[in-house]
Design an enzyme around this catalytic site. Structure first.
Site, short mmCIF file in Angstrom:
data_model
loop_
_atom_site.label_atom_id
_atom_site.label_comp_id
_atom_site.label_asym_id
_atom_site.label_seq_id
_atom_site.Cartn_x
_atom_site.Cartn_y
_atom_site.Cartn_z
N SER A 111 0.84 -1.10 0.13
CA SER A 111 0.00 -0.06 0.05
C SER A 111 0.96 1.28 0.15
CB SER A 111 -0.92 0.00 1.31
OG SER A 111 -1.82 0.84 1.17
N PRO A 112 0.51 2.32 -0.63
CA PRO A 112 1.08 3.56 -0.70
C PRO A 112 1.63 4.22 0.64
CG PRO A 112 -1.06 3.91 -1.84
CD PRO A 112 -0.94 2.36 -1.58
N GLN A 118 1.06 6.45 -7.11
CA GLN A 118 -0.10 7.32 -6.37
C GLN A 118 0.10 8.67 -6.40
OE1 GLN A 118 -1.07 7.72 -2.40
NE2 GLN A 118 -3.10 6.65 -2.48
N TYR A 122 -7.46 14.86 1.25
CA TYR A 122 -6.62 15.74 0.48
C TYR A 122 -7.18 16.49 -0.69
CZ TYR A 122 -3.04 13.31 2.66
OH TYR A 122 -2.19 12.84 3.89
N ARG A 179 -8.27 5.80 -5.26
CA ARG A 179 -8.35 5.51 -3.66
C ARG A 179 -9.36 6.41 -3.27
NH1 ARG A 179 -4.32 3.89 1.34
NH2 ARG A 179 -4.44 2.20 0.19
N ARG A 232 1.19 -1.31 7.05
CA ARG A 232 2.39 -1.29 7.98
C ARG A 232 3.06 -2.52 8.28
NH1 ARG A 232 -2.18 0.63 12.24
NH2 ARG A 232 -3.40 -0.47 10.68
C1 LIG Z 1 3.65 5.69 7.32
C2 LIG Z 1 2.40 5.78 6.25
C3 LIG Z 1 2.22 6.53 5.32
C4 LIG Z 1 1.20 6.60 4.48
N1 LIG Z 1 0.93 7.12 3.41
C5 LIG Z 1 -0.08 6.91 2.70
C6 LIG Z 1 -0.04 7.61 1.40
O1 LIG Z 1 1.04 8.17 0.96
N2 LIG Z 1 -1.13 7.59 0.53
C7 LIG Z 1 -2.25 6.67 0.87
O2 LIG Z 1 -3.23 6.67 0.10
N3 LIG Z 1 -2.08 5.93 2.12
C8 LIG Z 1 -1.13 6.15 2.90
N4 LIG Z 1 -0.99 5.55 4.23
C9 LIG Z 1 -2.21 4.59 4.29
C10 LIG Z 1 -1.95 3.07 4.10
O3 LIG Z 1 -1.81 3.12 2.64
C11 LIG Z 1 -2.97 2.14 4.71
O4 LIG Z 1 -4.18 2.32 3.77
C12 LIG Z 1 -3.12 2.02 6.04
O5 LIG Z 1 -2.09 2.17 6.67
C13 LIG Z 1 -4.08 0.99 6.21
O6 LIG Z 1 -3.28 -0.16 6.11
P1 LIG Z 1 -2.62 -0.87 7.11
O7 LIG Z 1 -3.47 -1.32 8.39
O8 LIG Z 1 -2.06 -2.16 6.28
O9 LIG Z 1 -1.24 -0.26 7.53
C14 LIG Z 1 0.04 5.53 4.84
C15 LIG Z 1 0.23 4.87 6.15
C16 LIG Z 1 1.32 4.82 6.71
C17 LIG Z 1 1.42 3.72 7.84
#
Ligand SMILES: Cc1cc2nc3c(=O)[nH]c(=O)nc-3n(C[C@H](O)[C@H](O)[C@H](O)COP(=O)(O)O)c2cc1C
Ligand SMILES: Cc1cc2nc3c(=O)[nH]c(=O)nc-3n(C[C@H](O)[C@H](O)[C@H](O)COP(=O)(O)OP(=O)(O)OC[C@H]3O[C@@H](n4cnc5c(N)ncnc54)[C@H](O)[C@@H]3O)c2cc1C
Length: 777
Positions: A419-420, A497, A584, A632, A726
């Site tokens: 994921s981004p 993204q 955003y 997204r 994560r």
């Molecule tokens: C450090 C970090 C940076 C993130 N940056 C982005 C981002 O640039 N773009 C986005 O759409 N989501 C971003 N997210 C959200 C993640 O892509 C994801 O949707 C969210 O962490 C839930 O997934 P997880 O439970 O597997 O961590 C970020 C999450 C984390 C932890």
């Protein structure tokens, strides 16, 4: 102690007999308004586990129940002319009357007084009792007398159901689905004695009304159901034993839970038990189990803390503390299962093929996972895996996570997406060695698609000074270095993204100050910049106030997005995602919480989507036709008045119509007032709903942290890809690790790493063997 149980259902009778067994000197009476053999309802079902539990507390009752019950292992689905069966589910069915008679007889044997045909008005009727058990069922008078004490939370659900019986005997827990001109009906059917099966028919309220069943009496309702399920009933009749109910016999399920379970009424301690304090929908058949286990727990506490009147307050307190946790867990599972049956007509019946429909139904409570199904019925699961893999032209059975996925000209080797994730490590928008190592490691780690963090189309659209951008040739070249590396050194695909920070721009890196989204100080040496948004509303109260975009601003930003998209294509990306989530810029247009415009870009959802769709359309034209594009979205704002999952379906439909291939279903971060409900796979229901109702492929994301989660989501058709964020921070090779953990070895490792593969696999194999051996102890 003098104990009175108001209500002689499973809870009251079972508690009475166990308590009498614990202390034969106790004076225990069960007051029941019905006659001894008078009850409505047919069979009830509970699991093998409940019976094991009963066996430990009163072997005599358990033996009687065992004699009388019908045990079966299989679940059978009749759907669209197909019959699909899977095993290993372990249920026990018994007639409600039979169960009550066993409990009544055992009560008498032990010396419990049974007072039938006595309608108790209130707990105050028994002033000399030390303890009153309010086991008076779902409409508990005792509970209803003191709502401020027990604080009941009662939700009436929309589906209608009727509880019938039949002499047609079924040898599996059977689910029948039939479509009429107005919608779908389902029947939950199981045999509970040598002659009879329970036959519960259920449908949504609007289908019930459309058939005029609100005006039908019992016999007309039975005639209707007999006709509807005629081919399955094979000439057998349906029967009711609830003729005492006036008017329509169709009910709505009520979910009951209470904040407080007990109270002192001035004379006696009063405690709620069974349906009086909590209900669980019949979709997972656990109401009787809960009632029996409540009784067991209360007796356990008397046994542990002492069965004298002075111990009652501590006992009741402990009883609630212990039971509450199990009950909530079960009610959550029952709620999921109930919701599945409420929406299946609209969401799954017409959308899923019978094989996948069966899988979705079996996992409806979200308590049973892919690996759990493997334990229950390996052959069936492997057959299903082969069916799933076959749909991607992959021979043999393999976990859905490891099947390929093709969109336009791009084939991902498996269904895992990194994921981004913003890294805040760019300089002047440039990605460098940090990003090469970060993204490169994850590309080598086994995921099918690695997404680069949100990347800005212009300097003033970044979140922080550390965020990457794609607005000049140097940026293009920097990214090309990374995509080239990924393409030559791994078989992963890499996506970008693209997003504009809007009202959440010009903030500090998270490690610089007070956490996420904090505005840069006015005198920050790096310098902050003015912001744009749908409306001039800051994200945080102390944030920079953005300027509401003019048409000119919109044209400039669209042009930036287009130029950036062309650069993304030149840089060699395989996939593009437009970021319309998390508050955003584009998200700020979509949500009514952040868009207060009065022009053509504000007001209705259609208007609020207008600008994001303009950007999408322009970007789609600039992005090569043969390459896929996802969007997204925040599918739920988690704030009253914000975007709801139903809106998210409309949003997805609009992007689909504009040419989006996939919706990446995130949620929240639109308002600082959000109150999300976190939990395992907590955003997957949005991906599921959008996929079925908008008919577009989806990415599920959010607290997906095991291969078992990914497989369960994909196999049930809740999403097409799973994005994992994560866990990839902790382990770049998350996909390779998870494959080894579940024993899937047909996966390629980077050639220089191969010697680590068999070692990791052997380690996990030992762990699994140890777990199996310990379970057997
Ligand atoms: C450090 C970090 C940076 C993130 N940056 C982005 C981002 O640039 N773009 C986005 O759409 N989501 C971003 N997210 C959200 C993640 O892509 C994801 O949707 C969210 O962490 C839930 O997934 P997880 O439970 O597997 O961590 C970020 C999450 C984390 C932890
Ligand atoms: C359609 C349907 C299907 C179900 N299927 C299942 C299933 O498959 N498996 C399962 O486990 N559960 C099932 N249940 C739920 C199950 O029936 C209940 O959860 C279970 O009976 C709860 O037991 P209880 O003792 O708390 O309450 P009840 O069984 O409702 O007993 C309460 C008793 O109190 C008596 N009473 C009430 N008020 C008074 C009063 N004022 N004075 C004297 N007596 C009073 C009533 O007559 C009744 O006998 C189903 C329920 C429904 C509606």
């Amino acid at each position: 102690m003098k104990i009175v149980c108001i209500g002689g259902g499973p809870a009251g009778l079972y508690f009475a007999l166990l308590m009498k067994k614990l202390g034969p000197h106790h004076d225990i009476t069960v007051v029941e308004r019905n006659k001894p053999y008078d009850t409505f309802g047919w069979g009830v079902v509970f699991s093998d586990q409940t019976l094991d539990n009963m066996r430990q507390w009163d072997a005599e009752t358990a033996a009687e129940v065992q004699q009388a019950f019908n045990h079966w292992d299989d679940i059978e689905l009749h759907f669209k002319g197909r019959v699909i069966r899977s095993g290993g589910h372990g249920f026990v069915g018994i007639g409600r009357k039979k169960l009550l008679n066993i409990l009544q007889a055992r009560c008498e044997q032990l010396g419990v007084k049974l007072a039938f045909e006595q309608d108790a008005d209130s707990d105050l009727d028994y002033p000399d009792a030390d303890l009153i058990i309010a086991s008076d069922g779902i409409n508990s008078r005792v509970r209803n007398r003191l709502p401020e004490v027990f604080q009941p939370d009662i939700v009436t659900r929309p589906n209608r159901y009727i509880w019938l019986g039949t002499n047609r005997l079924y040898d599996a827990f059977t689910f029948l689905f039939e479509k009429t001109e107005h919608g779908w009906f389902q029947a939950h059917v199981y045999k509970f004695d040598e002659k009879t099966s329970t036959f519960i028919v259920e449908c949504p309220e609007h289908v019930w009304l459309a058939h005029g069943l609100d005006k039908a009496d019992q016999q007309q309702s039975i005639d209707f159901c007999e006709k509807l399920f005629a081919s399955n009933l094979q000439g057998e009749k349906l029967m009711t034993n609830a003729r005492h109910l006036r008017g329509s016999a169709w009910l709505n399920f009520q979910r009951v839970k209470c904040a407080n379970w007990s109270h002192f009424n001035g004379n006696s301690h009063v405690v709620l038990m069974g349906d009086a304090v909590h209900t669980a929908h019949f979709a997972i058949g656990s109401g009787t189990k809960l009632a029996l286990e409540d009784a067991i727990e209360l007796v356990r506490q008397f046994k542990t803390l002492g069965d004298t009147a002075d111990r009652i307050p501590q006992v009741l307190q402990k009883y609630q503390a212990v039971r509450e946790i199990d009950v909530i867990r079960l009610q959550n599972a029952a709620w999921n299962a109930m919701e599945w049956f409420e929406v299946c007509g609209e969401r799954y019946c017409d959308q899923l093929e019978p094989e996948q429909f069966m899988y979705s139904m079996l996992t409806r409570s979200q308590r049973i996972s892919h690996e759990n199904l493997r334990l229950r019925d390996k052959a069936w699961l492997e057959g299903y895996e082969a069916w799933f893999a076959g749909r991607t032209a992959t021979p043999g059975a393999r976990p859905p996570m490891f099947t390929p996925y093709t969109l336009r000209s791009v084939t991902l080797k498996n269904r895992v997406v990194v994921s981004p994730m913003a890294q805040y490590s760019a300089v002047d928008g440039r990605v460098g060695d940090y990003h090469l190592v970060h993204l490169g490691a994850r590309a080598m780690g086994g995921a099918g698609l690695v997404m680069v963090e949100m990347t800005a189309p212009s300097a003033d659209s970044r979140i922080t000074h550390g965020c990457p951008g794609l607005w000049n040739d140097t940026h293009t070249a920097d990214f090309k270095r990374i995509t080239d590396w990924v393409h030559t050194q791994s078989d992963a695909k890499i996506g970008l993204q693209i997003g504009h920070a809007g009202p959440k721009g010009s903030t500090c890196r998270p490690w610089q100050g007070a956490g996420m989204d904090q505005p840069m100080a006015a005198d920050d040496p790096e310098g902050n910049w003015p912001l744009l948004a749908a409306s001039s509303q800051p994200y945080l109260p102390h944030g920079i106030v953005p300027q509401a975009m003019s048409r000119k601003d919109m044209d400039r930003v669209t042009a930036d997005f287009v130029a950036s998209t062309q650069r993304a294509a030149q840089a060699g990306f395989d996939w593009l995602e437009l970021h319309c989530a998390h508050g955003y810029l584009l998200s700020s247009f979509i949500s009514p919480l952040t868009n207060h415009r009065t022009d053509a870009y504000g007001g209705s959802l259609e208007n609020r989507l207008r600008y994001p769709l303009e950007v999408f359309a322009a970007v789609r034209v600039a992005w090569p036709e043969h390459l896929p594009m996802s969007v997204r979205i925040s599918a739920h704002d988690w704030v009253e008045g914000g975007i709801t999952p139903a809106d998210a379906v409309e949003i997805a439909r609009a992007f689909k119509a504009a040419g989006a291939d996939m919706i990446d279903c995130s949620s929240g971060q639109v308002s600082a007032k959000q109150k999300p409900t976190y939990g395992r796979m907590y955003q997957t229901p949005f991906a599921d709903r959008i996929r079925q109702e908008a008919g577009i492929a989806t990415i599920a994301v959010g607290a997906i942290s095991e291969a078992d989660h990914v497989n369960s989501i994909l196999a049930a058709g809740r999403a097409d890809l799973c994005a994992v964020a994560r866990p990839h921070l902790a382990n770049p090779a998350w996909t390779l690790t998870e494959a080894a953990r579940i024993g899937f070895t047909d996966i390629a490792w980077p050639r220089a790493y191969v010697s680590g593969k068999s070692q990791l696999e052997a380690g996990f194999a030992r762990e699994r063997a140890l777990q199996t051996a310990t379970k057997g102890d």
